[in-house]
Write an enzyme that holds these catalytic residues in place. Structure first.
Site, PDB file in Angstrom:
ATOM      1  N   ARG A 186     -11.386  10.525  -7.101  1.00  0.00           N
ATOM      2  CA  ARG A 186     -10.470  10.393  -5.968  1.00  0.00           C
ATOM      3  C   ARG A 186      -9.212  11.234  -6.155  1.00  0.00           C
ATOM      4  NH1 ARG A 186     -10.127   4.161  -4.011  1.00  0.00           N
ATOM      5  NH2 ARG A 186      -8.714   3.995  -5.779  1.00  0.00           N
ATOM      6  N   ARG A 204      -4.344   9.144  -8.771  1.00  0.00           N
ATOM      7  CA  ARG A 204      -3.621   7.936  -9.145  1.00  0.00           C
ATOM      8  C   ARG A 204      -3.816   7.635 -10.630  1.00  0.00           C
ATOM      9  NH1 ARG A 204      -5.579   3.662  -4.716  1.00  0.00           N
ATOM     10  NH2 ARG A 204      -5.547   2.367  -6.582  1.00  0.00           N
TER      11      ARG A 204
END
Length: 209
Positions: free
Chosen positions: A122, A155
């Site tokens: 991601r 992240r």
């Protein structure tokens, strides 16, 4: 229409929520996004949540419930909303019942190994908030946001170690929600390993029955 999306990390809740918001014209309430905003602002709540989130844990019920209770009172929720990331436990689900009557709960399911692979692929844009995945939803130019041209970031909790911890936490604390809402008669399950467009079609078909 008042909805809840359930699924392990990287199940595709955020992607599907964005599409459902556009389709139905309702608000998207992501507790994860709200918490990350508090962390970025350096608020008292953000500081409390920061270390817990980085380790893949869950913040306290009191904090999350307080945030959600205030959020659903806002004007953009008048026509309905999608809750993404809340409730995460049966205790939270019981508290939510005291606040609002849900119409549907959608469970996006997929095997753990698929979730972990997606988690570590991601990327997101720190400027406009757009999300990508190197496996099935890549940016047109690697590492660059399609929408605003900002460099994409990953992240800190999308590492393999934190991903495993987050998936384990889902099974332990959140998976019981599936049975909880099945008993209420408002849950339906969608196969999260399908193509993104197929998942969207399946969810809308289920909601429009």
């Amino acid at each position: 229409m008042k909805l809840v999306l359930i699924g392990a990390p990287a199940a595709g809740k955020g992607t599907q929520a964005a599409r459902l918001v556009e389709h139905y014209g309702i608000a998207h309430i992501s507790t994860g996004d709200m918490l990350r905003e508090e962390v970025a602002k350096g608020t008292e709540l953000g500081n409390q949540a920061k270390s817990i989130m980085a380790a893949g844990g869950l913040v306290s019920d009191e904090l999350i419930i307080a945030i959600v209770q205030e959020r659903i009172k806002k004007d953009d929720c008048a026509k309905g909303f999608i809750l993404d990331g809340f409730p995460r436990t049966v205790v939270q689900a019981e508290k939510l019942e005291d606040m609002v009557k849900l119409d549907h709960v959608v469970y996006i399911s997929a095997p753990d190994e698929v979730m972990l692979e997606r988690l570590t692929a991601r990327e997101s844009c720190p400027k406009c908030g757009a999300t990508y995945n190197k496996l099935f939803l890549p940016a047109k130019v690697a590492g660059v946001c399609d929408k605003c041209g900002e460099a994409l970031t990953q992240r800190k909790d999308d590492t393999v170690e934190a991903g495993k911890a987050r998936i384990a936490t889902f099974h332990e604390q959140s998976e019981p929600l599936v049975d909880f809402y099945k008993k209420k008669g408002i849950l339906f399950e969608v196969d999260g390993t399908q193509a993104i467009d197929e998942i969207t079609k399946a969810i809308i078909a289920g909601l429009d029955k």
